[in-house]
Scaffold this motif. Structure first.
Motif, PDB file in Angstrom:
ATOM      1  N   GLN A  29      -0.030  49.279  26.424  1.00  0.00           N
ATOM      2  CA  GLN A  29      -0.136  49.522  28.006  1.00  0.00           C
ATOM      3  C   GLN A  29      -1.739  49.293  28.269  1.00  0.00           C
ATOM      4  O   GLN A  29      -1.665  48.783  29.386  1.00  0.00           O
ATOM      5  N   ARG A  30      -2.508  49.207  27.630  1.00  0.00           N
ATOM      6  CA  ARG A  30      -3.914  49.294  27.725  1.00  0.00           C
ATOM      7  C   ARG A  30      -4.254  47.608  27.954  1.00  0.00           C
ATOM      8  O   ARG A  30      -5.083  47.147  28.970  1.00  0.00           O
ATOM      9  N   THR A  32      -1.865  45.441  28.489  1.00  0.00           N
ATOM     10  CA  THR A  32      -1.285  44.970  29.900  1.00  0.00           C
ATOM     11  C   THR A  32      -2.303  44.989  31.254  1.00  0.00           C
ATOM     12  O   THR A  32      -2.337  44.300  31.841  1.00  0.00           O
ATOM     13  N   LEU A  33      -2.814  46.185  31.107  1.00  0.00           N
ATOM     14  CA  LEU A  33      -3.516  46.718  32.133  1.00  0.00           C
ATOM     15  C   LEU A  33      -4.831  45.584  32.207  1.00  0.00           C
ATOM     16  O   LEU A  33      -5.346  45.184  33.344  1.00  0.00           O
ATOM     17  N   THR A  35      -5.087  42.650  30.981  1.00  0.00           N
ATOM     18  CA  THR A  35      -4.647  41.326  31.349  1.00  0.00           C
ATOM     19  C   THR A  35      -4.365  41.243  32.679  1.00  0.00           C
ATOM     20  O   THR A  35      -4.649  40.352  33.439  1.00  0.00           O
ATOM     21  N   ARG A  36      -3.889  42.349  33.494  1.00  0.00           N
ATOM     22  CA  ARG A  36      -3.450  42.362  34.829  1.00  0.00           C
ATOM     23  C   ARG A  36      -4.793  42.421  35.602  1.00  0.00           C
ATOM     24  O   ARG A  36      -4.929  41.831  36.664  1.00  0.00           O
ATOM     25  N   GLY A  57       0.514  43.632  40.246  1.00  0.00           N
ATOM     26  CA  GLY A  57       0.459  44.025  38.758  1.00  0.00           C
ATOM     27  C   GLY A  57      -0.463  44.878  38.195  1.00  0.00           C
ATOM     28  O   GLY A  57      -0.054  45.626  37.240  1.00  0.00           O
ATOM     29  N   ALA A  61       0.837  48.361  36.160  1.00  0.00           N
ATOM     30  CA  ALA A  61       0.272  48.509  34.915  1.00  0.00           C
ATOM     31  C   ALA A  61      -0.275  49.985  34.578  1.00  0.00           C
ATOM     32  O   ALA A  61      -0.466  50.425  33.701  1.00  0.00           O
ATOM     33  N   THR A 114      -3.891  39.601  22.647  1.00  0.00           N
ATOM     34  CA  THR A 114      -3.159  39.548  24.143  1.00  0.00           C
ATOM     35  C   THR A 114      -1.927  38.979  23.825  1.00  0.00           C
ATOM     36  O   THR A 114      -0.867  39.364  24.318  1.00  0.00           O
ATOM     37  N   GLY A 192       7.421  42.136  34.452  1.00  0.00           N
ATOM     38  CA  GLY A 192       7.009  43.257  34.845  1.00  0.00           C
ATOM     39  C   GLY A 192       8.210  44.106  35.631  1.00  0.00           C
ATOM     40  O   GLY A 192       8.138  45.321  35.283  1.00  0.00           O
ATOM     41  N   ASP A 195      10.297  45.180  32.682  1.00  0.00           N
ATOM     42  CA  ASP A 195       9.556  46.444  31.818  1.00  0.00           C
ATOM     43  C   ASP A 195       9.664  47.557  32.483  1.00  0.00           C
ATOM     44  O   ASP A 195      10.006  48.553  32.214  1.00  0.00           O
ATOM     45  N   TRP A 196       9.726  47.698  33.976  1.00  0.00           N
ATOM     46  CA  TRP A 196       9.766  48.970  35.056  1.00  0.00           C
ATOM     47  C   TRP A 196      10.877  49.592  34.840  1.00  0.00           C
ATOM     48  O   TRP A 196      11.268  50.678  34.505  1.00  0.00           O
TER      49      TRP A 196
END
Length: 231
Positions: A29-30, A32-33, A35-36, A57, A61, A114, A192, A195-196
């Protein structure tokens, strides 16, 4: 607070509470954040639509944060809603935040892989039950499905459409799924959006896809809107 002041406040909150954000998120998750945030910082400042998408995004995240967290509380309160009127300031803010986070590193450490983490997330999503393109076309009378339907490109099996989106038998897509997917800009970021739907949701207490037919549709829409409203 002005709209862009609110956006800067979000980035400021992330910087201010980064240690607790870092602790509340898994490595996946970190990454992903980050990266966004990197996507936002790399966006062309003059492209307001692209900045809006990149901001969404970042917001998505952040949804795994617990409800009591200051960053999540600010998102859920609606205080950060509104349109982006000065994209250049928002992009600059993201770049400044990433620079501050990099400067906080007390000792050199290898950057997370990543690409490997994103690949693992995508493989997990592709492992969920899905339909092939020809099956989906059959459900829509031979026509292409609407753009709101999540389509995941699978390098091995071709395009896959997560099965949760469709009603039983030969039915087409759930109306509430299309409504939520519009909010999540599934045509722009299908990974995304998938994933939600397929990941645990603190607000709902389970993965949203598992609650189709059990929860009123407005609750699912409300959970998605709480994340992206105004973006």
């Amino acid at each position: 607070m002005s709209t862009n002041g609110a956006r800067e406040r979000l980035l400021g909150l992330l910087g201010e509470h980064w240690e607790s954000v870092n602790a509340a998120l898994t490595e996946e998750q970190r990454t992903t954040l980050l990266t966004r945030l990197g996507d936002l910082g790399a966006t062309a400042e003059a492209d307001g639509k692209a900045v809006r998408r990149a901001l969404q995004g970042v917001r998505l995240a952040l949804h795994p944060l617990p409800f009591g967290h200051p960053v999540r509380a600010a998102l859920d309160s609606g205080r950060l809603a509104g349109s982006v009127t000065a994209p250049v300031d928002v992009v600059a803010g993201a770049r400044a935040l990433l620079a501050r986070l990099a400067a906080r590193q007390s000792s050199p450490s290898p950057a997370p892989d990543t690409a490997a983490i994103v690949g693992a997330v995508r493989r997990r999503l592709l492992e969920a039950p899905s339909l092939a393109a020809e099956e989906v076309r059959a459900r829509f009378g031979g026509a292409a499905p609407p753009p709101e339907v999540i389509r995941l490109p699978d390098p091995v099996h071709g395009d896959r459409y997560p099965e949760f989106q469709f009603t039983g038998g030969e039915g087409t897509a759930y109306g509430v799924v299309l409504e939520v997917n519009r909010l999540l800009l599934a045509d722009v970021d299908p990974w995304g959006a998938a994933d939600w739907w397929l990941s645990g949701n603190v607000r709902l207490g389970a993965a949203p896809a598992s609650l189709l037919g059990e929860l009123p549709g407005e609750q699912l829409v409300g959970a998605a809107a709480a994340l992206v409203e105004g973006y």
